[in-house]
Design a protein around this motif. Structure first.
Motif, short mmCIF file in Angstrom:
data_model
loop_
_atom_site.label_atom_id
_atom_site.label_comp_id
_atom_site.label_asym_id
_atom_site.label_seq_id
_atom_site.Cartn_x
_atom_site.Cartn_y
_atom_site.Cartn_z
N GLN A 16 0.85 -1.19 0.00
CA GLN A 16 0.00 0.00 0.00
C GLN A 16 0.89 1.25 0.00
O GLN A 16 1.80 1.36 0.81
N ILE A 17 0.63 2.17 -0.93
CA ILE A 17 1.44 3.38 -1.03
C ILE A 17 1.07 4.36 0.09
O ILE A 17 -0.11 4.68 0.29
N ILE A 18 2.09 4.81 0.81
CA ILE A 18 1.91 5.84 1.85
C ILE A 18 2.10 7.22 1.25
O ILE A 18 1.31 8.14 1.46
N ARG A 19 3.20 7.38 0.51
CA ARG A 19 3.52 8.65 -0.14
C ARG A 19 4.08 8.39 -1.54
O ARG A 19 4.87 7.46 -1.72
N GLU A 20 3.69 9.22 -2.47
CA GLU A 20 4.31 9.21 -3.80
C GLU A 20 4.58 10.67 -4.16
O GLU A 20 3.66 11.46 -4.36
N ILE A 21 5.87 11.00 -4.21
CA ILE A 21 6.28 12.39 -4.46
C ILE A 21 6.94 12.46 -5.83
O ILE A 21 7.97 11.84 -6.06
N LYS A 22 6.35 13.24 -6.73
CA LYS A 22 6.96 13.45 -8.05
C LYS A 22 7.67 14.79 -8.01
O LYS A 22 7.06 15.82 -7.76
N PHE A 23 8.97 14.77 -8.25
CA PHE A 23 9.77 15.99 -8.17
C PHE A 23 9.77 16.73 -9.52
O PHE A 23 9.64 16.10 -10.58
N ASN A 24 9.88 18.05 -9.44
CA ASN A 24 9.96 18.84 -10.66
C ASN A 24 11.23 18.47 -11.42
O ASN A 24 12.28 18.28 -10.82
N ASN A 25 11.12 18.38 -12.73
CA ASN A 25 12.25 17.94 -13.55
C ASN A 25 13.42 18.90 -13.49
O ASN A 25 14.58 18.48 -13.63
N LYS A 26 13.17 20.16 -13.27
CA LYS A 26 14.25 21.13 -13.10
C LYS A 26 13.78 22.28 -12.23
O LYS A 26 12.58 22.45 -12.00
N GLY A 27 14.75 23.02 -11.72
CA GLY A 27 14.41 24.14 -10.85
C GLY A 27 14.10 23.68 -9.43
O GLY A 27 14.64 22.69 -8.94
N LEU A 28 13.19 24.41 -8.78
CA LEU A 28 12.93 24.22 -7.36
C LEU A 28 11.84 23.17 -7.11
O LEU A 28 10.84 23.12 -7.80
N SER A 29 12.09 22.31 -6.11
CA SER A 29 11.08 21.37 -5.60
C SER A 29 10.95 21.62 -4.10
O SER A 29 11.90 21.38 -3.34
N LEU A 30 9.77 22.10 -3.69
CA LEU A 30 9.55 22.47 -2.29
C LEU A 30 8.75 21.40 -1.55
O LEU A 30 7.74 20.91 -2.06
N ILE A 31 9.21 21.05 -0.35
CA ILE A 31 8.43 20.23 0.58
C ILE A 31 7.98 21.19 1.68
O ILE A 31 8.80 21.65 2.50
N VAL A 32 6.71 21.54 1.67
CA VAL A 32 6.20 22.63 2.52
C VAL A 32 5.56 22.06 3.78
O VAL A 32 4.75 21.13 3.72
N ASP A 33 5.94 22.66 4.89
CA ASP A 33 5.38 22.28 6.20
C ASP A 33 4.50 23.43 6.68
O ASP A 33 4.98 24.54 6.93
#
Length: 568
Positions: A16-33
């Protein structure tokens, strides 16, 4: 090589998938809290750094403990640990190269979990080796994978030195030199690997010479040779005096028998001297090891243990168990060399018995009729010759041992010179110049000041560090450290992209909260123009003044107190 996505799954009782994070191919990828800062300070973390810690684990970090252990408060999150164990949680990191070929890397996130690449199981060393091939296309032994990857994944607060010295404190300048020569492609991989191996061998050879010199209080090989010359001269003089002594032919056989016995005795004594030399060294080693066991520096050992917790994240043993293990290892070494000592002592006893027999034989060879004064003089000369011959044998043995090591060192230095001669004179300057054009431009955008990186090829002779970073008007200011580190890493990523180098095209930074909002905005602007990926976790409060359309476009994951990373 870029990061396409990170998938975290429960593997038990069913997948069972808990998290699936697709990152931006270029530039900034933010993980926001979205958690308020005051709420975080109360200990209610939602796990914004968890994603990048998992990426680090998929890229060879040793221990999963960092996922459930807070080093600041020195406490385990038992709920997270139980969750990881119960559901056999596994992470999958999918990388993609410039030719769109993808690589699947899997890592179990529970203690004593396994590691996979393309569903093939790997041991830790094999895992690192294969990752080095994938991310760096590097098949040489040096630099190692775990010496390279921390440059691209910075999870701790970095000091000014930490910008360029990103490995544990005990890492040597020679190691950093190899790393930077590879990262900036100053020299080819085979030359770098060969140079690193030769430097290691030369260091070992120098240590051996120092041990030999210390064991007999020898100041130098030259002094030994001078001492040998003096002894040879004295022996020649004594032998001439002995030849000048007049005695009748009928005593020659007895004297010749005594001379032959003397030669056999001298030979045996030389062997015994060498054995005593070796047993003395072994006994010194036993004494030093016993002292090390007795007088263990708990402060130093504790510091090493704390340091290890930062980089070896799966330390399953307590400090007390480590001390016990440390003492056990010392005792094992003591037991091992005691066996060697026993063997040599037995051989020494055999020689001693043989010597006693020969000495008794020598005592029985008497020349009673000779003039008493002549015999006394002859015996005195023989004793002096025997003593000097013994000293000569000892010195010759020391010279032989030292010369062997000096010859090895000479050949290694010759090979090193040959390798270094193949390394171009102007390559470093050309490569660093190209990097600085990008780096100084980013720094100027951040602070209106230009910072430069320099590689000093003569760092060893000048006793400096190979790499330095400074502003045109001085060193990097304390308040500017983090943003300059960001500029440095982004500049390297852009530099490696332009040169189409086989290195990671991503940079991951944690602990960005203390960076001023103006610098954050500038960093985000720079990210819009880079081809690689810049991945950071950050509090919503720290970017509330940044253009929210840009934040939403850059966001790859959003967490909150009701939406924690593992959902528990």
């Amino acid at each position: 090589m870029k990061i396409e996505k990170l998938i975290v799954r429960k593997m038990k009782p069913s997948e069972q998938i808990i998290r699936e994070i697709k990152f931006n191919n270029k530039g900034l990828s933010l993980i926001v809290d979205n958690t308020p800062e005051a709420f975080i300070e109360s200990g209610n973390s939602v796990g914004k750094s968890t994603a990048i810690k998992i990426i680090d684990l998929c890229l060879g970090a040793k221990s999963v403990r960092d996922l459930y252990y807070d080093s600041d408060i020195k406490s385990e999150n038992k709920h997270v640990l139980a969750f990881l164990k119960e559901y056999k949680v596994q992470a999958e990191l999918i990388l993609i190269d410039r030719n769109k070929k993808s690589y699947s890397i899997k890592r179990d996130l529970f203690p004593r979990g396994k590691k996979y690449i393309a569903d093939n199981l790997y041991t830790e060393q094999e895992f690192w080796k294969e990752l080095k091939n994938i991310l760096f296309d590097l098949k040489e032994a040096h630099p190692t994978f775990r010496q390279l990857i921390p440059k691209f994944i910075r999870l701790d607060n970095s000091s000014e030195d930490g910008m360029i010295k990103f490995l544990p404190l005990m890492t040597t300048s020679d190691t950093y030199d190899t790393i930077y020569c590879f990262l900036f492609q100053i020299y080819n991989d085979k030359l770098l690997n060969k140079k690193s191996e030769l430097i290691k061998k030369i260091s070992e050879c120098i240590k051996t010479i120092q041990v030999l010199e210390k064991s007999k209080s020898i100041t130098s090989l030259s002094l030994l040779k001078q001492s040998l010359e003096i002894i040879n001269t004295d022996l020649d003089d004594l032998c001439k005096k002995r030849q000048q002594l007049s005695y009748m032919d009928k005593y020659r056989d007895e004297l010749d028998a005594k001379r032959k016995l003397t030669l056999r005795i001298n030979d045996l004594q030389e062997k015994m001297e060498l054995l005593e030399f070796e047993t003395s060294n072994i006994q010194s080693s036993i004494t030093n090891l016993s002292k090390e066991k007795r007088e263990i520096n708990f402060g130093t050992l504790k510091a090493i243990y704390v340091e290890a917790q930062r980089y070896v994240l799966d330390l399953q043993k307590s400090f007390e168990e480590m001390v016990y293990f440390h003492n056990s290892m010392i005792q094992n070494r003591i037991d091992f060399i005691k066996k060697q000592l026993t063997s040599k002592q037995e051989l020494l006893n055999q020689y001693s018995q043989q010597l006693s027999i020969l000495l008794e034989e020598k005592e029985q060879v008497t020349i009673e009729i000779l003039n008493e004064g002549l015999l006394d003089e002859l015996n005195m000369l023989n004793r002096k010759i025997e003593d000097l011959s013994l000293k000569k044998g000892e010195i010759k043995q020391s010279i032989k041992l030292l010369e062997e090591q000096e010859e090895i060192k000479k050949q290694l230095n010759k090979e090193l010179s040959s390798v270094e001669s193949k390394m171009g004179e102007n390559v470093a300057e050309d490569k660093i110049k190209r990097f600085n054009q990008i780096f100084s431009g980013y720094c100027e955008k951040l602070y209106g000041e230009k910072y430069l990186l320099a590689y000093n090829k003569k760092w060893k002779e000048e006793k400096n560090f190979p790499i330095s970073v400074a502003a045109l008007d001085g060193k990097v200011g304390t308040g500017k450290k983090k943003a300059v580190i960001v500029a440095y890493d982004l500049a390297y990523m852009q530099y490696s992209t332009e040169l189409e180098m086989n290195v990671p095209q991503f940079v991951i930074h944690d602990k960005m909260e203390n960076t001023h909002i103006n610098q954050l905005k500038t960093i985000f602007e720079i990210c819009e123009g880079i081809e690689g990926q810049y991945i950071i976790p950050i509090l919503r409060e720290r970017i509330d003044k940044v253009n929210q359309e840009f934040v939403e476009k850059s966001k790859v994951l959003e967490l909150s107190s009701t939406n924690k990373f593992f959902g528990i």
